[in-house]
Design a protein around this motif. Structure first.
Motif, PDB file in Angstrom:
ATOM      1  N   VAL B   8       0.841  -1.204   0.000  1.00 38.19           N
ATOM      2  CA  VAL B   8       0.000   0.000   0.000  1.00 38.19           C
ATOM      3  C   VAL B   8       0.873   1.249   0.000  1.00 38.19           C
ATOM      4  CG1 VAL B   8      -1.556   1.373   1.435  1.00 38.19           C
ATOM      5  CG2 VAL B   8      -2.019  -1.044   1.083  1.00 38.19           C
ATOM      6  N   VAL B   9       1.863   1.255   0.899  1.00 39.46           N
ATOM      7  CA  VAL B   9       2.742   2.431   1.019  1.00 39.46           C
ATOM      8  C   VAL B   9       3.482   2.667  -0.302  1.00 39.46           C
ATOM      9  CG1 VAL B   9       4.783   3.337   2.197  1.00 39.46           C
ATOM     10  CG2 VAL B   9       2.968   2.232   3.517  1.00 39.46           C
ATOM     11  N   LEU B  10       3.991   1.580  -0.872  1.00 38.38           N
ATOM     12  CA  LEU B  10       4.716   1.702  -2.141  1.00 38.38           C
ATOM     13  C   LEU B  10       3.806   2.235  -3.246  1.00 38.38           C
ATOM     14  CD1 LEU B  10       7.549   1.078  -3.275  1.00 38.38           C
ATOM     15  CD2 LEU B  10       6.634  -1.074  -4.102  1.00 38.38           C
ATOM     16  N   LEU B  11       2.607   1.697  -3.287  1.00 36.14           N
ATOM     17  CA  LEU B  11       1.640   2.123  -4.314  1.00 36.14           C
ATOM     18  C   LEU B  11       1.299   3.607  -4.153  1.00 36.14           C
ATOM     19  CD1 LEU B  11      -0.010   0.895  -6.637  1.00 36.14           C
ATOM     20  CD2 LEU B  11      -1.862   0.520  -5.017  1.00 36.14           C
ATOM     21  N   VAL B  12       1.129   4.034  -2.921  1.00 38.94           N
ATOM     22  CA  VAL B  12       0.803   5.441  -2.662  1.00 38.94           C
ATOM     23  C   VAL B  12       1.966   6.342  -3.097  1.00 38.94           C
ATOM     24  CG1 VAL B  12       0.377   7.129  -0.841  1.00 38.94           C
ATOM     25  CG2 VAL B  12      -0.852   4.973  -0.819  1.00 38.94           C
ATOM     26  N   LEU B  13       3.201   5.896  -2.820  1.00 43.93           N
ATOM     27  CA  LEU B  13       4.363   6.706  -3.224  1.00 43.93           C
ATOM     28  C   LEU B  13       4.449   6.820  -4.746  1.00 43.93           C
ATOM     29  CD1 LEU B  13       7.110   5.542  -0.684  1.00 43.93           C
ATOM     30  CD2 LEU B  13       5.724   7.615  -0.631  1.00 43.93           C
ATOM     31  N   VAL B  14       4.193   5.709  -5.420  1.00 41.29           N
ATOM     32  CA  VAL B  14       4.191   5.735  -6.895  1.00 41.29           C
ATOM     33  C   VAL B  14       3.092   6.673  -7.397  1.00 41.29           C
ATOM     34  CG1 VAL B  14       3.761   4.353  -8.970  1.00 41.29           C
ATOM     35  CG2 VAL B  14       5.234   3.458  -7.165  1.00 41.29           C
ATOM     36  N   ALA B  15       1.934   6.589  -6.748  1.00 42.47           N
ATOM     37  CA  ALA B  15       0.819   7.459  -7.147  1.00 42.47           C
ATOM     38  C   ALA B  15       1.190   8.933  -6.961  1.00 42.47           C
ATOM     39  CB  ALA B  15      -0.420   7.115  -6.334  1.00 42.47           C
ATOM     40  N   ALA B  16       1.891   9.222  -5.869  1.00 43.87           N
ATOM     41  CA  ALA B  16       2.287  10.617  -5.615  1.00 43.87           C
ATOM     42  C   ALA B  16       3.268  11.111  -6.683  1.00 43.87           C
ATOM     43  CB  ALA B  16       2.917  10.736  -4.230  1.00 43.87           C
ATOM     44  N   LEU B  17       4.183  10.212  -7.085  1.00 45.69           N
ATOM     45  CA  LEU B  17       5.123  10.592  -8.152  1.00 45.69           C
ATOM     46  C   LEU B  17       4.372  10.829  -9.466  1.00 45.69           C
ATOM     47  CD1 LEU B  17       8.185   8.245  -7.511  1.00 45.69           C
ATOM     48  CD2 LEU B  17       8.110  10.722  -7.266  1.00 45.69           C
ATOM     49  N   LEU B  18       3.420   9.939  -9.756  1.00 42.63           N
ATOM     50  CA  LEU B  18       2.620  10.119 -10.972  1.00 42.63           C
ATOM     51  C   LEU B  18       1.788  11.403 -10.894  1.00 42.63           C
ATOM     52  CD1 LEU B  18       1.334   6.506 -11.697  1.00 42.63           C
ATOM     53  CD2 LEU B  18       2.921   7.844 -13.077  1.00 42.63           C
ATOM     54  N   GLN B  19       1.288  11.686  -9.710  1.00 47.05           N
ATOM     55  CA  GLN B  19       0.480  12.891  -9.514  1.00 47.05           C
ATOM     56  C   GLN B  19       1.287  14.153  -9.842  1.00 47.05           C
ATOM     57  OE1 GLN B  19      -2.750  13.126  -8.311  1.00 47.05           O
ATOM     58  NE2 GLN B  19      -2.707  15.350  -8.363  1.00 47.05           N
ATOM     59  N   SER B  20       2.548  14.150  -9.418  1.00 47.13           N
ATOM     60  CA  SER B  20       3.355  15.365  -9.607  1.00 47.13           C
ATOM     61  C   SER B  20       3.941  15.472 -11.011  1.00 47.13           C
ATOM     62  CB  SER B  20       4.485  15.413  -8.571  1.00 47.13           C
ATOM     63  OG  SER B  20       5.383  14.359  -8.787  1.00 47.13           O
ATOM     64  N   THR B  21       3.920  14.383 -11.773  1.00 50.22           N
ATOM     65  CA  THR B  21       4.534  14.440 -13.102  1.00 50.22           C
ATOM     66  C   THR B  21       3.514  14.317 -14.246  1.00 50.22           C
ATOM     67  OG1 THR B  21       5.003  12.084 -12.873  1.00 50.22           O
ATOM     68  CG2 THR B  21       6.810  13.590 -12.412  1.00 50.22           C
ATOM     69  N   TRP B  22       2.605  13.378 -14.132  1.00 54.24           N
ATOM     70  CA  TRP B  22       1.655  13.141 -15.222  1.00 54.24           C
ATOM     71  C   TRP B  22       0.292  13.749 -14.951  1.00 54.24           C
ATOM     72  CZ3 TRP B  22       1.669   7.978 -18.289  1.00 54.24           C
ATOM     73  CH2 TRP B  22       2.954   7.748 -18.802  1.00 54.24           C
ATOM     74  N   VAL B  23      -0.293  13.319 -13.835  1.00 58.62           N
ATOM     75  CA  VAL B  23      -1.703  13.670 -13.586  1.00 58.62           C
ATOM     76  C   VAL B  23      -1.893  15.187 -13.525  1.00 58.62           C
ATOM     77  CG1 VAL B  23      -3.671  13.316 -12.043  1.00 58.62           C
ATOM     78  CG2 VAL B  23      -2.011  11.498 -12.354  1.00 58.62           C
ATOM     79  N   GLY B  24      -0.912  15.860 -12.907  1.00 61.18           N
ATOM     80  CA  GLY B  24      -1.013  17.315 -12.774  1.00 61.18           C
ATOM     81  C   GLY B  24      -1.006  18.046 -14.102  1.00 61.18           C
ATOM     82  N   ARG B  25      -0.530  17.379 -15.137  1.00 64.08           N
ATOM     83  CA  ARG B  25      -0.466  18.027 -16.460  1.00 64.08           C
ATOM     84  C   ARG B  25      -1.746  17.849 -17.253  1.00 64.08           C
ATOM     85  NH1 ARG B  25       5.271  17.173 -19.317  1.00 64.08           N
ATOM     86  NH2 ARG B  25       6.656  17.748 -17.622  1.00 64.08           N
ATOM     87  N   ILE B  26      -2.522  16.862 -16.853  1.00 69.08           N
ATOM     88  CA  ILE B  26      -3.754  16.616 -17.597  1.00 69.08           C
ATOM     89  C   ILE B  26      -4.857  17.449 -16.948  1.00 69.08           C
ATOM     90  CG2 ILE B  26      -5.394  14.831 -18.306  1.00 69.08           C
ATOM     91  CD1 ILE B  26      -3.047  12.865 -18.214  1.00 69.08           C
ATOM     92  N   GLN B  27      -4.982  18.672 -17.419  1.00 69.67           N
ATOM     93  CA  GLN B  27      -5.904  19.596 -16.777  1.00 69.67           C
ATOM     94  C   GLN B  27      -7.205  19.730 -17.561  1.00 69.67           C
ATOM     95  OE1 GLN B  27      -4.057  23.332 -15.854  1.00 69.67           O
ATOM     96  NE2 GLN B  27      -2.343  22.374 -14.804  1.00 69.67           N
ATOM     97  N   VAL B  28      -8.266  19.807 -16.814  1.00 71.10           N
ATOM     98  CA  VAL B  28      -9.574  20.105 -17.402  1.00 71.10           C
ATOM     99  C   VAL B  28     -10.072  21.352 -16.678  1.00 71.10           C
ATOM    100  CG1 VAL B  28     -11.921  19.258 -17.765  1.00 71.10           C
ATOM    101  CG2 VAL B  28     -10.013  17.660 -17.792  1.00 71.10           C
TER     102      VAL B  28
END
Lengths: 283, 162
Positions: B8-28
């Motif tokens: 769970v912890v590992l998955l959350v850390l990966v999600a946070a990295l994705l959030q700051s690099t990919w997800v944050g760029r996909i804006q609506v």
């Protein structure tokens, strides 16, 4: 079945974990307190920075495609705006050539040396702050590149913000548009040069500068630059902050509130320039 | 410690990295979803209090570190939402997609309200209420995808104490 009945040892284990988490989170410095990152954050960022950089590079294509789709709707308006900017730019270029010639003449006249330009480090934006309530960027330059807390960060167009936390291989940049972001600024054109104040972000896309005096002839579109006047400022004077897009005068003429559109958009910045401290600051 | 918590912890850390690099760029409309928060809520729904708290604490810390500021507020809000979502699990059918969507919508709003209570100046950000509502809606499309990932974690049996 016991869903929430942890044993005593497990309870202590959780207590220790939560306490440690609070300690680690509490060590996080605030942007107004410039400094090095806490050791745990430093380690995580140093390890995570290459991963972020790789993700950021591969994510660039995805984001680019997404932006293309979303911006299709704005293309018409943007084209008109750009055409207007080009026309303005051409007029300004002619003016700048005049000014350059004048400056060269005056320098020769006064026997001044060439202005010492500050050293700068170019860096890539590897991540943006994951929360919308803090406008921060992570860039891939840190202590190893002699970046110091408080250093000015420039993006395409002008000033983006300020370094507020430095790790070994990366640093955190607080954007001017963040509600905690601010910089001493003044209106650039000669007719309104005495309009000096603090340009502050509000967490949105714009900045606000309040001038507590009767407003001189500030006009829409006027450029606003750093004043370099604050105590201990690491911002050299003359960096472009933004342009005036709104002017509100108090009825009693006691103050003037300017709304500025930042010259550099943090969301679009891929690469930035971090100004290193001048030799006299470093010593 | 449950076997699934490190995952769970590992998955959350990966999600946070994705959030700051990919997800944050996909804006609506200038906003973007909060992958970490969706993950915390769904992990809590699936895994219970321990998993929810672990995901919340890890998510809060990661958000604080990646932002560089607001660490305590992120920790408290994500941790609280993780525990609250775990509480829902006891009353609702956790694998029902509608329940998950409602939990994510309510969790996002609750998280943002709590965050604003801890950082009152956030409310002064232009269009705060609109932004919170938009973020809650943008989190919804992530639910089916994240739910599939979370369902593969070895959480449920152990956290239920079976």
């Amino acid at each position: 079945m016991n869903v929430r009945g942890p044993r005593s040892s497990r309870r202590w284990w959780w207590f220790a974990v939560v306490l440690a988490a609070f300690a680690l989170a509490g060590m996080e410095s605030r942007p107004e307190r410039l400094g090095p990152a806490n050791p745990a954050a430093d380690a995580v960022r140093t390890v995570g920075q290459p991963v972020q950089a790789a993700l950021s590079r591969t994510g660039g294509a995805v984001a680019g495609a997404w932006q293309f789709v979303t911006q299709l709707f704005d293309r018409g308006r943007e084209n008109a705006r750009l055409r207007q900017q080009v026309a303005q730019g051409q007029a300004q270029t002619e003016q700048v050539a005049e000014y350059q010639a004048e400056v060269a003449r005056l320098r020769a006249l006064l026997g001044l040396r060439e202005a010492v330009t500050r050293q700068a480090v170019s860096a890539r934006v590897v991540a943006k702050g994951p929360s919308p309530w803090f406008q921060t960027l992570t860039v891939n330059a840190g202590r190893r590149d002699r970046v110091v807390p408080g250093a000015a960060v420039l993006g395409p167009g002008g000033l983006i913000g300020q370094v507020f936390q430095v790790s070994y291989a990366s640093c955190q940049v607080l954007c001017l548009t963040d509600r905690l972001g601010s910089v001493g600024a003044r209106v650039q054109p000669e007719r309104a040069r005495q309009v000096v104040g603090v340009a502050k972000g509000d967490g949105g896309d714009l900045l606000t500068l309040v001038y507590h005096n009767a407003g001189p002839a500030v006009q829409m579109g006027d450029a606003v630059v750093t004043s370099g006047r604050e105590q201990g400022s690491r911002f050299p004077p003359g960096l472009l902050v933004g342009h005036v897009v709104g002017i509100v005068r108090r009825p009693d003429e006691s103050s003037l509130t300017l709304t500025l559109r930042p010259a550099a958009e943090p969301d679009r910045a891929e690469e930035v320039l971090i100004l290193l401290p001048a030799p006299e600051d470093a010593s | 410690m449950s076997r699934g918590l490190p995952a769970v912890v590992l998955l959350v850390l990966v999600a946070a990295l994705l959030q700051s690099t990919w997800v944050g760029r996909i804006q609506v409309v200038g906003e973007w979803p909060d992958l970490v928060l969706v993950l915390v809520i769904l992990v809590a729904l699936q895994g219970g209090h321990e998993a929810g708290a672990a995901a919340g604490v890890a998510g809060g810390l990661a958000m604080g570190w990646l932002t560089g500021v607001g660490g305590l507020a992120f920790l408290l809000t994500r941790g609280a939402v993780g525990l609250a979502a775990a509480e829902l699990r006891l009353h609702w059918h956790r694998e029902n997609l509608v329940v998950q969507v409602v939990a994510v919508l309510c969790g996002t709003v609750a998280c943002e309200l709590l965050f604003a209570a801890l950082n009152p100046s956030v409310i002064a950000v232009p269009g705060w209420a609109w932004r919170v509502a938009t973020r809650a809606l943008l989190n919804v499309p992530l639910v089916p995808l994240v739910s599939v990932v979370v369902s593969r974690l070895p959480l449920t049996t152990e956290s239920l104490g079976a």
